[in-house]
Every structure is written in C-alpha cells, then in structure tokens.
Design a protein around this motif. Structure first.
Motif, PDB file in Angstrom:
ATOM      1  N   PHE A   1      19.286  -7.721  39.165  1.00 30.40           N
ATOM      2  CA  PHE A   1      17.926  -7.230  39.278  1.00 30.40           C
ATOM      3  C   PHE A   1      17.688  -6.331  38.070  1.00 30.40           C
ATOM      4  CE2 PHE A   1      19.018  -7.718  43.861  1.00 30.40           C
ATOM      5  CZ  PHE A   1      18.015  -8.610  44.213  1.00 30.40           C
ATOM      6  N   ALA A   2      16.423  -6.102  37.734  1.00 29.07           N
ATOM      7  CA  ALA A   2      16.096  -5.165  36.656  1.00 29.07           C
ATOM      8  C   ALA A   2      14.823  -4.414  37.030  1.00 29.07           C
ATOM      9  CB  ALA A   2      15.912  -5.894  35.338  1.00 29.07           C
ATOM     10  N   LEU A   3      14.955  -3.107  37.111  1.00 25.90           N
ATOM     11  CA  LEU A   3      13.827  -2.212  37.373  1.00 25.90           C
ATOM     12  C   LEU A   3      13.434  -1.522  36.064  1.00 25.90           C
ATOM     13  CD1 LEU A   3      15.222  -0.570  40.638  1.00 25.90           C
ATOM     14  CD2 LEU A   3      13.440  -2.309  40.498  1.00 25.90           C
ATOM     15  N   GLU A   4      12.523  -0.580  36.141  1.00 23.36           N
ATOM     16  CA  GLU A   4      12.075   0.148  34.956  1.00 23.36           C
ATOM     17  C   GLU A   4      13.269   0.764  34.219  1.00 23.36           C
ATOM     18  OE1 GLU A   4       8.629  -0.121  37.719  1.00 23.36           O
ATOM     19  OE2 GLU A   4      10.688   0.527  38.026  1.00 23.36           O
ATOM     20  N   GLY A   5      13.243   0.568  32.894  1.00 24.41           N
ATOM     21  CA  GLY A   5      14.303   1.132  32.060  1.00 24.41           C
ATOM     22  C   GLY A   5      15.555   0.278  31.985  1.00 24.41           C
ATOM     23  N   TRP A   6      15.516  -0.937  32.536  1.00 27.98           N
ATOM     24  CA  TRP A   6      16.674  -1.829  32.504  1.00 27.98           C
ATOM     25  C   TRP A   6      16.397  -2.986  31.549  1.00 27.98           C
ATOM     26  CZ3 TRP A   6      18.759  -2.759  38.150  1.00 27.98           C
ATOM     27  CH2 TRP A   6      19.017  -1.526  38.754  1.00 27.98           C
ATOM     28  N   TRP A   7      17.482  -3.581  31.062  1.00 26.45           N
ATOM     29  CA  TRP A   7      17.435  -4.752  30.185  1.00 26.45           C
ATOM     30  C   TRP A   7      17.887  -5.964  30.987  1.00 26.45           C
ATOM     31  CZ3 TRP A   7      15.864  -4.243  25.114  1.00 26.45           C
ATOM     32  CH2 TRP A   7      15.784  -2.933  24.617  1.00 26.45           C
TER      33      TRP A   7
ATOM     34  N   TYR B   1      26.850  -3.586  50.660  1.00 23.70           N
ATOM     35  CA  TYR B   1      25.450  -3.260  50.956  1.00 23.70           C
ATOM     36  C   TYR B   1      25.214  -1.753  50.835  1.00 23.70           C
ATOM     37  CZ  TYR B   1      21.062  -2.862  53.546  1.00 23.70           C
ATOM     38  OH  TYR B   1      19.783  -2.567  53.941  1.00 23.70           O
ATOM     39  N   GLU B   2      26.096  -0.965  51.419  1.00 26.97           N
ATOM     40  CA  GLU B   2      25.967   0.495  51.341  1.00 26.97           C
ATOM     41  C   GLU B   2      26.079   0.992  49.895  1.00 26.97           C
ATOM     42  OE1 GLU B   2      28.924   1.894  54.107  1.00 26.97           O
ATOM     43  OE2 GLU B   2      27.737   1.237  55.843  1.00 26.97           O
ATOM     44  N   LYS B   3      26.963   0.384  49.123  1.00 31.90           N
ATOM     45  CA  LYS B   3      27.120   0.761  47.715  1.00 31.90           C
ATOM     46  C   LYS B   3      25.847   0.432  46.933  1.00 31.90           C
ATOM     47  CE  LYS B   3      30.153   0.200  43.747  1.00 31.90           C
ATOM     48  NZ  LYS B   3      31.401  -0.316  43.231  1.00 31.90           N
ATOM     49  N   LEU B   4      25.261  -0.721  47.198  1.00 31.78           N
ATOM     50  CA  LEU B   4      24.020  -1.111  46.542  1.00 31.78           C
ATOM     51  C   LEU B   4      22.908  -0.106  46.848  1.00 31.78           C
ATOM     52  CD1 LEU B   4      22.434  -3.330  44.937  1.00 31.78           C
ATOM     53  CD2 LEU B   4      21.877  -4.314  47.168  1.00 31.78           C
ATOM     54  N   LEU B   5      22.781   0.267  48.111  1.00 31.78           N
ATOM     55  CA  LEU B   5      21.749   1.228  48.504  1.00 31.78           C
ATOM     56  C   LEU B   5      21.983   2.602  47.885  1.00 31.78           C
ATOM     57  CD1 LEU B   5      21.215   0.395  52.279  1.00 31.78           C
ATOM     58  CD2 LEU B   5      19.865  -0.353  50.312  1.00 31.78           C
ATOM     59  N   LYS B   6      23.243   2.990  47.775  1.00 35.19           N
ATOM     60  CA  LYS B   6      23.566   4.292  47.191  1.00 35.19           C
ATOM     61  C   LYS B   6      23.283   4.306  45.684  1.00 35.19           C
ATOM     62  CE  LYS B   6      27.296   7.647  46.729  1.00 35.19           C
ATOM     63  NZ  LYS B   6      28.714   7.916  46.899  1.00 35.19           N
ATOM     64  N   LEU B   7      23.679   3.233  44.995  1.00 32.58           N
ATOM     65  CA  LEU B   7      23.474   3.157  43.547  1.00 32.58           C
ATOM     66  C   LEU B   7      22.002   2.979  43.176  1.00 32.58           C
ATOM     67  CD1 LEU B   7      26.465   0.926  42.399  1.00 32.58           C
ATOM     68  CD2 LEU B   7      26.128   3.347  41.902  1.00 32.58           C
ATOM     69  N   TYR B   8      21.285   2.168  43.960  1.00 35.87           N
ATOM     70  CA  TYR B   8      19.908   1.799  43.630  1.00 35.87           C
ATOM     71  C   TYR B   8      19.012   1.942  44.861  1.00 35.87           C
ATOM     72  CZ  TYR B   8      22.845  -0.399  40.103  1.00 35.87           C
ATOM     73  OH  TYR B   8      23.797  -0.639  39.156  1.00 35.87           O
TER      74      TYR B   8
ATOM     75  N   VAL C   1      12.501  -4.946  46.803  1.00 36.02           N
ATOM     76  CA  VAL C   1      13.020  -6.312  46.719  1.00 36.02           C
ATOM     77  C   VAL C   1      13.032  -6.940  48.109  1.00 36.02           C
ATOM     78  CG1 VAL C   1      15.103  -7.637  46.154  1.00 36.02           C
ATOM     79  CG2 VAL C   1      14.400  -5.760  44.685  1.00 36.02           C
ATOM     80  N   PRO C   2      12.541  -8.183  48.232  1.00 35.82           N
ATOM     81  CA  PRO C   2      12.564  -8.847  49.544  1.00 35.82           C
ATOM     82  C   PRO C   2      13.985  -8.938  50.104  1.00 35.82           C
ATOM     83  CG  PRO C   2      11.248 -10.099  47.970  1.00 35.82           C
ATOM     84  CD  PRO C   2      11.933  -9.011  47.194  1.00 35.82           C
ATOM     85  N   LYS C   3      14.068  -8.878  51.433  1.00 37.11           N
ATOM     86  CA  LYS C   3      15.376  -8.905  52.109  1.00 37.11           C
ATOM     87  C   LYS C   3      16.182 -10.146  51.752  1.00 37.11           C
ATOM     88  CE  LYS C   3      13.581  -6.165  55.929  1.00 37.11           C
ATOM     89  NZ  LYS C   3      12.432  -5.789  55.124  1.00 37.11           N
ATOM     90  N   GLN C   4      15.522 -11.296  51.621  1.00 39.38           N
ATOM     91  CA  GLN C   4      16.275 -12.515  51.284  1.00 39.38           C
ATOM     92  C   GLN C   4      16.889 -12.424  49.886  1.00 39.38           C
ATOM     93  OE1 GLN C   4      12.901 -12.725  51.831  1.00 39.38           O
ATOM     94  NE2 GLN C   4      11.949 -13.873  50.173  1.00 39.38           N
ATOM     95  N   ASP C   5      16.252 -11.657  48.984  1.00 37.36           N
ATOM     96  CA  ASP C   5      16.825 -11.476  47.649  1.00 37.36           C
ATOM     97  C   ASP C   5      18.011 -10.516  47.680  1.00 37.36           C
ATOM     98  OD1 ASP C   5      15.092 -13.276  46.494  1.00 37.36           O
ATOM     99  OD2 ASP C   5      13.717 -11.764  45.739  1.00 37.36           O
ATOM    100  N   ILE C   6      17.933  -9.471  48.494  1.00 35.76           N
ATOM    101  CA  ILE C   6      19.088  -8.580  48.663  1.00 35.76           C
ATOM    102  C   ILE C   6      20.257  -9.384  49.232  1.00 35.76           C
ATOM    103  CG2 ILE C   6      20.001  -6.570  49.915  1.00 35.76           C
ATOM    104  CD1 ILE C   6      18.027  -5.570  47.943  1.00 35.76           C
TER     105      ILE C   6
END
Length: 187
Positions: free
Chosen positions: A72-78, A152-159, A166-171
C-alpha cells in the motif's frame, strides 16, 4: 508551508529553494480517480510514484483470480513495480488508486539524471530504497514467523490510518487471508 515532496526529502537531507525547484522540475503532477489503474500487467512501467494525497495499492492477481497485495502507499510514500521500472521491462503487477488523489511521477531517466547531478538526491534515494528493502524483508519474516493475528496487530500498530482507509478485503489480501478470517480477527 513546505511542499510535501520537499518535507519528505528534507527528513534526510536539507535543500535550498533553488535545489528543490530543480528537483521538482523533473517530476510531473498527476491527479488520480478512485479505482484508476496506473500500471497494468505486461505494460512498460515508465514511472515511480510519490503519493502527495491518496492511497494506492500494488498487487498481483494469480491464475485463480485471487488478488495478492504487495504494498500500500499513503501520503509521503513511494510506489511502483520496481522490477519493471528499473529493468524497463513489462509489469509483473498492477497498481491502482484506492482513493482520489494526487501523485508526483518521475521517469527512470529523470531519476538517474538527478542522482548523477546531485549527491544529496542520490543519497536520499539510496536510503529510501534501503528502507524499502528492509521493510519487505521484515514483512517476509513476519509471514513466516507470526500468526495471522500477530501480523494483523503489527499492521495496525505500524500503520493505524490504513485500517480506516483501505477496504477490509484489501487488508485481508495483504495479510494473505480470506475476508472472513479477517472478520474473525477483528472480533
């Protein structure tokens, strides 16, 4: 207020106004619509993208039609299909926008030109590529060593913003699980 790209670069190296204007002249501004494809499989990949506003996803669809999200890429990402971009070959994945937004694009020729002319930018891109490589290795190791719940918990903590945008199916596709599995994890 500083331009988002300048803020991003200056997290690593300071720039004069003249240097930044020169750097920015090598980028092209691009508005994107929600669900717009920026890279399609087997196409040439002429650009690397810097997200000014919005959210993108890079993914691969397997033979069975199942989507596997690479990044995924949010603001400030390449983001790009880096194999295709750097080798100037056909895309091996797709890139689409999840939200309406604004990007800055840079061609490989312009990127190489800036790096050859400005040590600061070569240094900046080298550190960004290194950080991206480390993040990808950490993601692979997490996939081998952590449970789905832990990933999943690591993803939520990092981002933390990602889950809201992001839609749930994409997560679920990013974690490599079904949407139903993700729903159970969230309960």
């Amino acid at each position: 207020m500083l331009h988002p790209l300048r803020q991003h670069i200056e997290q690593i190296t300071p720039l004069s106004d003249k240097e930044f204007e020169y750097i920015l002249s090598h980028f092209t501004r691009k508005k994107v619509r929600r669900h717009q494809f920026l890279i399609e499989e087997a196409e040439l990949v002429p650009y690397e993208f810097f997200v000014v506003q919005g959210c993108l996803k890079a993914f691969h669809t397997d033979r069975n039609g199942k989507e596997h999200i690479i990044q995924f890429a949010l603001e400030g990402w390449w983001i790009s299909d880096y194999q295709a971009f750097f080798n100037q070959g056909p895309a091996t994945m797709l890139l689409s926008s999840l939200e309406e937004g604004e990007l800055l694009t840079i061609s490989l020729a312009n990127r190489n030109k800036l790096c050859a002319e400005m040590h600061k930018i070569e240094h900046f891109f080298r550190l960004k590529i290194t950080a991206g490589f480390i993040a990808m290795q950490q993601r692979i190791l997490a996939g081998m060593n952590l449970s789905v719940q832990e990933r999943y918990e690591k993803l939520l903590k990092l981002y933390p913003d990602l889950a809201q945008r992001v839609p749930k199916q994409d997560i679920a596709a990013y974690l490599g699980v079904s949407r139903e599995t993700l729903s159970r994890l969230r309960s």
